[in-house]
Design a protein around this motif. Structure first.
Motif, PDB file in Angstrom:
ATOM      1  N   GLU A 422       0.853  -1.187   0.000  1.00 30.61           N
ATOM      2  CA  GLU A 422       0.000   0.000   0.000  1.00 30.61           C
ATOM      3  C   GLU A 422       0.885   1.232   0.000  1.00 30.61           C
ATOM      4  N   VAL A 423       0.487   2.228  -0.777  1.00 32.23           N
ATOM      5  CA  VAL A 423       1.210   3.495  -0.834  1.00 32.23           C
ATOM      6  C   VAL A 423       0.258   4.602  -0.396  1.00 32.23           C
ATOM      7  N   ARG A 424       0.619   5.332   0.636  1.00 33.04           N
ATOM      8  CA  ARG A 424      -0.232   6.401   1.163  1.00 33.04           C
ATOM      9  C   ARG A 424       0.595   7.681   1.323  1.00 33.04           C
ATOM     10  N   PRO A 425      -0.064   8.837   1.149  1.00 39.26           N
ATOM     11  CA  PRO A 425       0.634  10.098   1.420  1.00 39.26           C
ATOM     12  C   PRO A 425       0.668  10.373   2.919  1.00 39.26           C
ATOM     13  N   LEU A 426       1.728  10.983   3.360  1.00 37.04           N
ATOM     14  CA  LEU A 426       1.877  11.411   4.749  1.00 37.04           C
ATOM     15  C   LEU A 426       2.207  12.906   4.735  1.00 37.04           C
ATOM     16  N   VAL A 427       1.390  13.683   5.416  1.00 35.14           N
ATOM     17  CA  VAL A 427       1.577  15.131   5.458  1.00 35.14           C
ATOM     18  C   VAL A 427       1.911  15.531   6.892  1.00 35.14           C
ATOM     19  N   ILE A 428       3.062  16.155   7.071  1.00 40.05           N
ATOM     20  CA  ILE A 428       3.492  16.635   8.388  1.00 40.05           C
ATOM     21  C   ILE A 428       3.487  18.169   8.349  1.00 40.05           C
ATOM     22  N   SER A 429       2.784  18.754   9.329  1.00 36.62           N
ATOM     23  CA  SER A 429       2.633  20.217   9.363  1.00 36.62           C
ATOM     24  C   SER A 429       3.152  20.766  10.683  1.00 36.62           C
ATOM     25  N   VAL A 430       3.745  21.949  10.608  1.00 35.91           N
ATOM     26  CA  VAL A 430       4.232  22.681  11.783  1.00 35.91           C
ATOM     27  C   VAL A 430       3.732  24.106  11.667  1.00 35.91           C
ATOM     28  N   SER A 431       3.204  24.644  12.776  1.00 36.76           N
ATOM     29  CA  SER A 431       2.725  26.024  12.740  1.00 36.76           C
ATOM     30  C   SER A 431       3.885  26.976  12.482  1.00 36.76           C
ATOM     31  N   ARG A 432       3.576  28.093  11.871  1.00 35.33           N
ATOM     32  CA  ARG A 432       4.642  29.065  11.565  1.00 35.33           C
ATOM     33  C   ARG A 432       5.325  29.558  12.830  1.00 35.33           C
ATOM     34  N   ASP A 433       4.539  29.746  13.878  1.00 35.07           N
ATOM     35  CA  ASP A 433       5.121  30.233  15.123  1.00 35.07           C
ATOM     36  C   ASP A 433       5.973  29.170  15.808  1.00 35.07           C
ATOM     37  N   GLY A 434       5.608  27.884  15.617  1.00 37.52           N
ATOM     38  CA  GLY A 434       6.336  26.811  16.289  1.00 37.52           C
ATOM     39  C   GLY A 434       7.528  26.299  15.525  1.00 37.52           C
ATOM     40  N   TYR A 435       7.743  26.762  14.312  1.00 41.69           N
ATOM     41  CA  TYR A 435       8.849  26.249  13.496  1.00 41.69           C
ATOM     42  C   TYR A 435      10.157  26.926  13.901  1.00 41.69           C
ATOM     43  N   ASN A 436      11.161  26.101  14.247  1.00 42.29           N
ATOM     44  CA  ASN A 436      12.465  26.618  14.680  1.00 42.29           C
ATOM     45  C   ASN A 436      13.605  26.146  13.781  1.00 42.29           C
ATOM     46  N   GLY A 437      13.292  25.690  12.593  1.00 44.70           N
ATOM     47  CA  GLY A 437      14.321  25.176  11.685  1.00 44.70           C
ATOM     48  C   GLY A 437      14.070  23.712  11.367  1.00 44.70           C
ATOM     49  N   LYS A 438      14.791  23.185  10.394  1.00 44.89           N
ATOM     50  CA  LYS A 438      14.597  21.807   9.973  1.00 44.89           C
ATOM     51  C   LYS A 438      14.953  20.849  11.116  1.00 44.89           C
ATOM     52  N   PHE A 439      14.281  19.689  11.122  1.00 39.11           N
ATOM     53  CA  PHE A 439      14.500  18.733  12.204  1.00 39.11           C
ATOM     54  C   PHE A 439      14.233  17.309  11.702  1.00 39.11           C
ATOM     55  N   PRO A 440      14.852  16.286  12.318  1.00 39.02           N
ATOM     56  CA  PRO A 440      14.633  14.899  11.894  1.00 39.02           C
ATOM     57  C   PRO A 440      13.296  14.372  12.411  1.00 39.02           C
ATOM     58  N   VAL A 441      12.708  13.493  11.625  1.00 38.90           N
ATOM     59  CA  VAL A 441      11.435  12.867  11.968  1.00 38.90           C
ATOM     60  C   VAL A 441      11.591  11.356  11.849  1.00 38.90           C
ATOM     61  N   ALA A 442      11.170  10.612  12.867  1.00 37.27           N
ATOM     62  CA  ALA A 442      11.174   9.149  12.817  1.00 37.27           C
ATOM     63  C   ALA A 442       9.776   8.671  12.458  1.00 37.27           C
ATOM     64  N   ILE A 443       9.691   7.869  11.408  1.00 35.90           N
ATOM     65  CA  ILE A 443       8.415   7.301  10.977  1.00 35.90           C
ATOM     66  C   ILE A 443       8.455   5.808  11.296  1.00 35.90           C
ATOM     67  N   ASN A 444       7.616   5.394  12.250  1.00 38.76           N
ATOM     68  CA  ASN A 444       7.649   4.025  12.761  1.00 38.76           C
ATOM     69  C   ASN A 444       6.462   3.221  12.249  1.00 38.76           C
ATOM     70  N   LEU A 445       6.756   1.986  11.829  1.00 41.01           N
ATOM     71  CA  LEU A 445       5.707   1.054  11.406  1.00 41.01           C
ATOM     72  C   LEU A 445       5.471   0.069  12.545  1.00 41.01           C
ATOM     73  N   MET A 446       4.239   0.022  13.040  1.00 44.61           N
ATOM     74  CA  MET A 446       3.879  -0.836  14.174  1.00 44.61           C
ATOM     75  C   MET A 446       2.877  -1.893  13.705  1.00 44.61           C
ATOM     76  N   ASN A 447       2.943  -3.079  14.333  1.00 42.71           N
ATOM     77  CA  ASN A 447       1.942  -4.101  14.021  1.00 42.71           C
ATOM     78  C   ASN A 447       0.706  -3.917  14.907  1.00 42.71           C
TER      79      ASN A 447
END
Length: 470
Positions: A422-447
């Motif tokens: 299955e292929v699905r889109p994932l959209v991650i959003s950060v508010s303009r006020d809360g954004y402090n620069g680029k950052f790493p994101v962990a995407i975990n697959l759980m059973n």
């Protein structure tokens, strides 16, 4: 007398290829049949290997054949384990492990693989040549048939032989194809029109033609001309490797059995007559020798008739044949063994890391990020592959340290069909006020029991935070 017959009576010379006549033409070999202890064991091992080759696509394990290389769907089933295309990196460790295993075997026993287990030898010596002997007779009758003019008897024998050869070649090609499409699919395609699957039909036709050409005409030339293993052998063995050799001290000088002061070799040429590559083993170890042991059984039979000890031609090391001390453990064996264990260990540890599912995360094409009046957004595509034979339920969690964000696209559990994706889109959003620069994101697959299966790391991108501040 035909040229080929004259050339065949010429004794093999170590410095030249026996299957080439003096005028450069091909000399077709007709090895004599042989019986003995090694021949019996080789025939039993060949029957076992052919049985394994035929039966593997039929034996079900976990709902799939024992070996099923499903290239069309990029799934590879090996003895109950399922590998996706993303797991093909394991093939490197498997191939290197097999390669170094062959190095160890060669360092210990010379070309044991060639004479006992190579498909070329197994099918040629124990299938095609058995058919040839059954139809045309022993080696003398086959030579006479070659030199004989074309008459009704010769035409019948040749048409029958080559008809059976073509049938066997078709069987081998179809069984080989079954490893990639499964037996039920193969049967379905065989019973349908060739035009419905013309590419597969063409593959089987070409594969059968190559197999037929190889085993009916090319034969030992594959070992002498194409296969690199004989040349590689010279770099892998040493004087302590077990090879097939002639005991020169015991056998020389040669002469009639009743003559005084001669060795045990009566120069009967029986070892040459049974050799599938036409060499004279008494001239020493040669690149053409495939280690088949025919000459050992042939010589032992002659020694039995003369009431002399067996072993004039035998499995031994060059040092052993020369009467020197033999060694089993030696530096090259430790080196090859260490490399083999390294590959096997890496393969085992890598296989232990296999999971029941696989996941890839890639950024959507287009702009790396999008800015709205209220937020900054990154978009990804998440591909989840179920490698099990039953449906699985997954959840996708997004984790980022010390960062406030929202994730959309996997609000509900994801159900993936057996061996599906299955292929699905994932959209991650950060508010303009809360954004402090680029950052790493962990995407975990759980059973479905919230156990972590696999984790992938992505990076949330955006402009300089100062540009977003009012």
């Amino acid at each position: 007398m035909p040229t080929a017959t004259k050339a065949r009576k010429r004794k093999p010379i170590r410095e030249s290829v026996t299957t080439i006549n003096d005028d450069g033409s091909r000399l077709f070999l007709h090895p004599a049949d042989v019986s003995g202890r090694f021949t019996l064991w080789r025939r039993l091992s060949a029957a076992l290997l052919i049985g394994i080759y035929v039966l593997l696509p039929w034996i079900p394990i976990n709902g799939y054949p024992a070996v099923f290389l499903d290239v069309m769907n990029r799934r590879f089933h090996l003895f109950g384990l399922t590998f996706a295309a993303q797991d093909l990196w394991l093939a490197f460790f498997f191939i290197t492990g097999v390669g170094f295993s062959l190095y160890v075997v060669t360092a210990l026993f010379g070309r044991l693989w060639c004479g006992w287990a190579c498909p070329q030898t197994v099918f040629l010596e124990h299938v095609y040549r058995r058919v040839e002997r059954w139809i045309e007779g022993d080696h003398m009758k086959r030579r006479k048939l070659d030199a004989h003019e074309w008459d009704t008897e010769k035409i019948i024998k040749r048409v029958t032989k080559h008809g059976i050869f073509i049938f066997i070649s078709l069987l081998i090609a179809h069984i080989f194809l079954a490893y990639f499409i499964s037996i039920p699919q193969l049967y379905s395609w065989m019973t349908s029109s060739p035009t419905e699957h013309w590419s597969v039909f063409l593959f089987v036709f070409i594969a059968s033609a190559i197999i037929y050409f190889n085993f009916s005409w090319f034969r030992e030339q594959l070992c002498l001309v194409i296969c690199p293993y004989g040349r590689l052998q010279s770099a892998l063995i040493d004087d302590d490797s077990i090879v097939i050799g002639y005991d020169e001290k015991r056998g020389e000088p040669r002469g009639p059995a009743k003559q005084e002061g001669i060795g045990d070799c009566i120069d009967c040429m029986r070892c040459v007559q049974v050799c599938p590559t036409g060499i004279d083993i008494r001239q020493g170890l040669q690149i053409e020798c495939i280690g088949c042991s025919n000459c050992i059984d042939a010589c032992d039979t002659i020694m039995d008739k003369l009431e002399r000890p067996r072993g004039l031609v035998r499995y031994d090391s060059l040092n052993g044949l020369a009467g020197k001390r033999k060694r089993i453990l030696r530096p090259r064996l430790f080196l090859y063994g260490a490399l083999m264990l390294l590959g096997a260990t890496a393969m085992t540890l890598s296989a232990m890391q296999l999971r029941s599912a696989s996941m890839n995360v890639v950024r959507m094409t287009g702009a790396p990020y999008f800015i709205t009046e209220e937020s900054l957004r990154n978009q990804y595509l998440v591909r989840v592959i179920n490698k099990e034979n039953s449906p699985q339920s997954f959840t996708v969690q997004v984790v980022a340290d010390d960062q406030s964000f929202t994730a959309q696209g996997f609000d509900e559990p994801l159900i993936v069909e057996p061996m599906g994706e299955e292929v699905r889109p994932l959209v991650i959003s950060v508010s303009r006020d809360g954004y402090n620069g680029k950052f790493p994101v962990a995407i975990n697959l759980m059973n479905d029991t919230d156990e972590l299966i696999i984790s992938r790391e992505a990076e949330f991108l955006g402009p300089d935070p100062k540009r977003l501040k009012p």
